[in-house]
Design a protein around this motif. Structure first.
Motif, mmCIF file in Angstrom:
data_model
loop_
_atom_site.group_PDB
_atom_site.id
_atom_site.type_symbol
_atom_site.label_atom_id
_atom_site.label_comp_id
_atom_site.label_asym_id
_atom_site.label_seq_id
_atom_site.Cartn_x
_atom_site.Cartn_y
_atom_site.Cartn_z
ATOM 1 N N ARG A 216 0.895 -1.120 -0.038
ATOM 2 C CA ARG A 216 -0.066 -0.024 0.025
ATOM 3 C C ARG A 216 0.704 1.123 -0.097
ATOM 4 N N ALA A 217 1.862 1.192 0.792
ATOM 5 C CA ALA A 217 2.603 2.331 0.770
ATOM 6 C C ALA A 217 3.509 2.509 -0.477
ATOM 7 N N GLY A 218 3.917 1.443 -1.054
ATOM 8 C CA GLY A 218 4.513 1.727 -2.522
ATOM 9 C C GLY A 218 3.571 2.199 -3.145
ATOM 10 N N ALA A 219 2.215 1.719 -3.155
ATOM 11 C CA ALA A 219 1.362 2.102 -4.484
ATOM 12 C C ALA A 219 1.074 3.717 -4.229
ATOM 13 N N ILE A 220 1.018 4.157 -2.923
ATOM 14 C CA ILE A 220 0.735 5.588 -2.871
ATOM 15 C C ILE A 220 1.863 6.352 -3.239
ATOM 16 N N LEU A 221 3.203 5.849 -3.156
ATOM 17 C CA LEU A 221 4.293 6.690 -3.493
ATOM 18 C C LEU A 221 4.254 6.914 -4.908
ATOM 19 N N MET A 222 4.313 5.572 -5.563
ATOM 20 C CA MET A 222 4.188 5.685 -7.067
ATOM 21 C C MET A 222 3.123 6.334 -7.720
ATOM 22 N N ASN A 223 1.929 6.285 -7.218
ATOM 23 C CA ASN A 223 0.967 7.099 -7.543
ATOM 24 C C ASN A 223 1.095 8.717 -7.603
ATOM 25 N N ASN A 224 1.957 8.931 -6.894
ATOM 26 C CA ASN A 224 2.161 10.416 -6.666
ATOM 27 C C ASN A 224 3.662 10.608 -7.135
ATOM 28 N N GLY A 225 4.066 9.966 -7.974
ATOM 29 C CA GLY A 225 5.374 10.214 -8.617
ATOM 30 C C GLY A 225 6.604 10.425 -7.739
ATOM 31 N N LEU A 226 6.533 9.880 -6.471
ATOM 32 C CA LEU A 226 7.634 9.615 -5.590
ATOM 33 C C LEU A 226 8.449 8.383 -5.927
ATOM 34 N N ARG A 227 9.420 8.496 -6.834
ATOM 35 C CA ARG A 227 10.190 7.514 -6.956
ATOM 36 C C ARG A 227 11.494 8.005 -7.869
ATOM 37 N N THR A 228 12.532 7.167 -8.141
ATOM 38 C CA THR A 228 13.776 7.578 -8.859
ATOM 39 C C THR A 228 14.237 6.449 -9.571
#
Length: 693
Positions: A216-228
């Motif tokens: 769930r935490a990973g989905a939230i970050l990816m959905n908000n463009g928080l990745r590198t």
């Protein structure tokens, strides 16, 4: 499914010839592909002639559709196979999302609305309902332009509030990513994961659901463009260093180290002579390593797939496809492959910790019988020379723990003389210094007095242990309605003060709200630094929010502070809570990402609401050896323990971020304390203030 049969087996005279045990369908590419002259691995010398078929038919009689490893350009695809994208969307060639078992499982779960109870590495309560994840499959090679700070193209179906245009939660995902950006992403992920666990722990366990807060935490970050590092690449990944540790595969997905959230082999498409081939970019070896070569530079890796069919009990051989085929192509092409090794997490019996061990090359491959009876692909990988130590450090620590060999430079095997529940080694492999000045080891505080002695303290009346969501627990009320820790005993968020249960409480000693009590939780070592005297580090990996130790010594009363001020200025073993220091950046979660109200902004500089000065020169514990750092990986908080005659103050240290083994533990001493001392800082950080105190 990943197979982790980490045997040190090598090809033997009794090994099966691959041409006899594999039934591999011919690959379909844009032009015929013949085995190179003299190449025999996986290709029998006198095999059947190569059958060519167009990528999308028509197919010869008896020819079945094969998974399209070579995806044709868009103009060559049938109309119904053209991807529908919004304006500006670009995708490189890669396997279809429909091929992912992971997404099939998520979509099926979302459709049926099933809630499955399972055991997970998270350690939070068993009642977390998991929504369908709304992020691109790791095999879809998005360009860097897809995840810029301007926004995310596809709309999320997540119930959480998305901040599409908020600069607060967006990072620049440029092609060049530094270590700080990678650390920030991992810290944001774990902060949200801890909060999800805390919220779900307070719910009724009978509600059912899964416990995958990490997904769930990973989905939230990816959905908000928080990745590198969105675009896959061969070789090193920007911002990720050898020896970095991760406690969840999703963390590796977010920083681009390993793009598969489940499979152990990650691969990408490359063009060779105008033809596309899949080559491996990274693997996760999550088995045991007792049989590996002693120097840790050789890995025998098992392919994926195969095993026994649970329904028919039929033994299934591994097939030369997908990840297995990509590894074979990498053997032929000689490209570097990132290796991540999985180890048991000493702090969580159901979890694992993953260490990035650098770049390897595949040197040979073969097949042999696996434990299930099926044929398994084996790949021998050799570590590229000249790289920093990674997994080798872990192997050395394991040898020290088992007592097979003495630690180099060992002065004392246990500095505490058995006072602590775990030994603390004293080591010097730098110079001839035989040890620190004499002091008496003591694990707690002396001369401590309750901070509210004029008030009678009522402990909680909980039977057994305190549970999240119990509105009748007085200790939970003092903490704002939540237990400040989750089941893995890591701190959820930074707070001005933590209220823990104490002797006046009726709950059991193993209660979750006593996480900073009952001694050390990780194996520590006092060691000699090159230019800053003695320091402190851990043999074990430490999770972000994990408790390390408390600061022990003699509490100095306010009346005596001015009298002893001159002595304190020359004392290197003093803790001063009256100093100002910065709150740990990015340790707390972003409330808006979880649909919660934004917290009121607090001052960046923080001063403890319950000031205390502790002198550890003559009496103290391991905390006295922790050095200052302007970019710390440890922070402290005041923690109150409930007693009948009042609340007693303790100073507890927690990890700001994941800390790999043998990394020096540093906290910010702060500035402008009661002692008004200033000393030159030698921390070496790029953000060094030049002085402290």
């Amino acid at each position: 499914m990943e197979r982790g049969l980490d045997s040190d087996s090598v090809p033997s005279p009794g090994s099966f010839d691959k041409s006899k045990v594999l039934d591999v369908k011919p690959l379909r590419c844009l032009s015929p592909v013949f085995p190179p002259q003299g190449f025999t691995s996986f290709y029998p010398p006198q095999g059947p002639p190569f059958v060519y078929a167009p990528p999308f038919g028509p197919y010869p009689s008896g020819f079945t559709a094969f998974y399209p490893f070579c995806v044709p350009p868009e103009h060559q695809r049938p109309p119904e196979q053209h991807p529908q994208t919004t304006s500006g969307a670009t995708n490189q060639a890669g396997p279809s999302r429909k091929s992912s078992k992971f997404h099939d499982l998520q979509e099926e779960s979302a459709t049926k609305g099933d809630s499955v109870r399972s055991v997970t590495e998270d350690g939070c309560s068993d009642n977390l309902k998991q929504p369908a994840l709304q992020f691109s499959h790791p095999n879809v090679h998005n360009t860097d332009a897809e995840a810029t700070s301007s926004g995310v193209r596809q709309k999320s179906k997540s119930s959480y509030k998305r901040l599409r245009n908020s600069q607060e939660v967006r990072l620049s995902l440029a092609a060049s990513v530094d270590t700080e950006s990678v650390e920030t992403i991992v810290m944001k992920f774990d902060a949200i994961r801890r909060r999800i666990c805390q919220v779900e722990d307070a719910k009724d366990p009978a509600s059912g659901g899964t416990r995958r807060a990490d997904l769930r935490a990973g989905a939230i970050l990816m959905n908000n463009g928080l990745r590198t590092n969105v675009k896959k690449r061969i070789g090193a990944v920007s911002g990720v260093e050898i020896g970095d540790i991760f406690f969840f595969r999703m963390e590796m997905c977010l920083v681009g180290l390993h793009g598969q959230s489940m499979a152990g082999i990650d691969y990408t498409s490359l063009k060779f002579n105008e033809e596309e081939e899949h080559v491996a970019v990274s693997i996760v070896s999550s088995g045991g390593y007792e049989g590996d070569v002693d120097d840790g530079d050789v890995l025998i890796y098992s392919g994926q797939g195969g095993n026994t069919n649970k329904k028919s009990k039929e033994v299934v051989d591994q097939k030369l496809e997908r990840g297995n085929l990509a590894l074979e192509k990498s053997l032929r092409r000689g490209n570097e492959v990132r290796v991540i090794r999985g180890m048991k997490d000493v702090g969580n019996s159901t979890g694992k910790v993953y260490i990035y061990d650098g770049l390897y090359k595949i040197k040979e491959s073969w097949t042999e019988k696996g434990k299930s009876g099926g044929n398994v692909f084996k790949y021998k990988l050799i570590r590229e020379p000249g790289q920093a130590a990674g997994f080798a450090i872990w192997k050395s620590i394991q040898v020290w723990k088992e007592g097979f060999t003495a630690r180099r430079g060992l002065i004392l095997p246990d500095l505490t003389s058995g006072v602590e529940n775990l030994p603390v080694s004293l080591v010097n492999d730098v110079d001839d210094e035989k040890g620190p000045a004499y002091f008496s080891y003591f694990p707690g505080l002396k001369n401590a007095k309750p901070v509210n002695s004029h008030e009678y303290s009522f402990g909680c009346k909980c039977k057994g242990v305190c549970s999240s969501g119990n509105r009748d627990c007085s200790c939970i009320k003092k903490n704002g309605g939540d237990i400040p820790y989750i089941a893995t005993r890591v701190l959820v968020s930074w707070k001005p003060v933590i209220h823990e249960c104490g002797p006046s409480c009726q709950c059991q000693p193993h209660c979750l709200n006593r996480a900073s009590q009952n001694g050390l939780k990780v194996r520590l070592e006092v060691f000699r630094t090159k230019d800053r005297g003695w320091g402190l580090r851990s043999w074990d990996p430490i999770r972000a929010g994990g408790f390390i130790c408390e600061y022990a010594g003699e509490v100095i009363e306010k009346i005596k502070i001015e009298e002893e001020n001159d002595e304190l200025e020359d004392n290197d073993y003093t803790f001063d809570a009256t100093c100002n220091y910065e709150q740990p950046a990015d340790f707390n979660y972003i409330p808006e990402l979880l649909g919660e109200e934004k917290e009121v902004n607090m001052n960046k500089e923080y001063k403890a609401p319950l000031p205390i000065i502790i002198n550890a020169k003559n009496v103290g514990n391991v905390a006295r050896f922790m050095n200052h750092g302007c970019s710390p990986n440890v922070f402290w908080l005041p923690v109150l323990h409930e007693h009948n005659d009042g609340s007693y103050l303790h100073i507890a240290f927690y990890a700001i971020k994941h800390i790999p083994p043998m990394t020096e533990l540093l906290y910010d001493y702060g500035t402008s304390g009661t002692q008004h001392r200033t000393k030159k800082c030698l921390c070496g950080s790029s953000k060094c203030r030049g002085c402290f105190g």
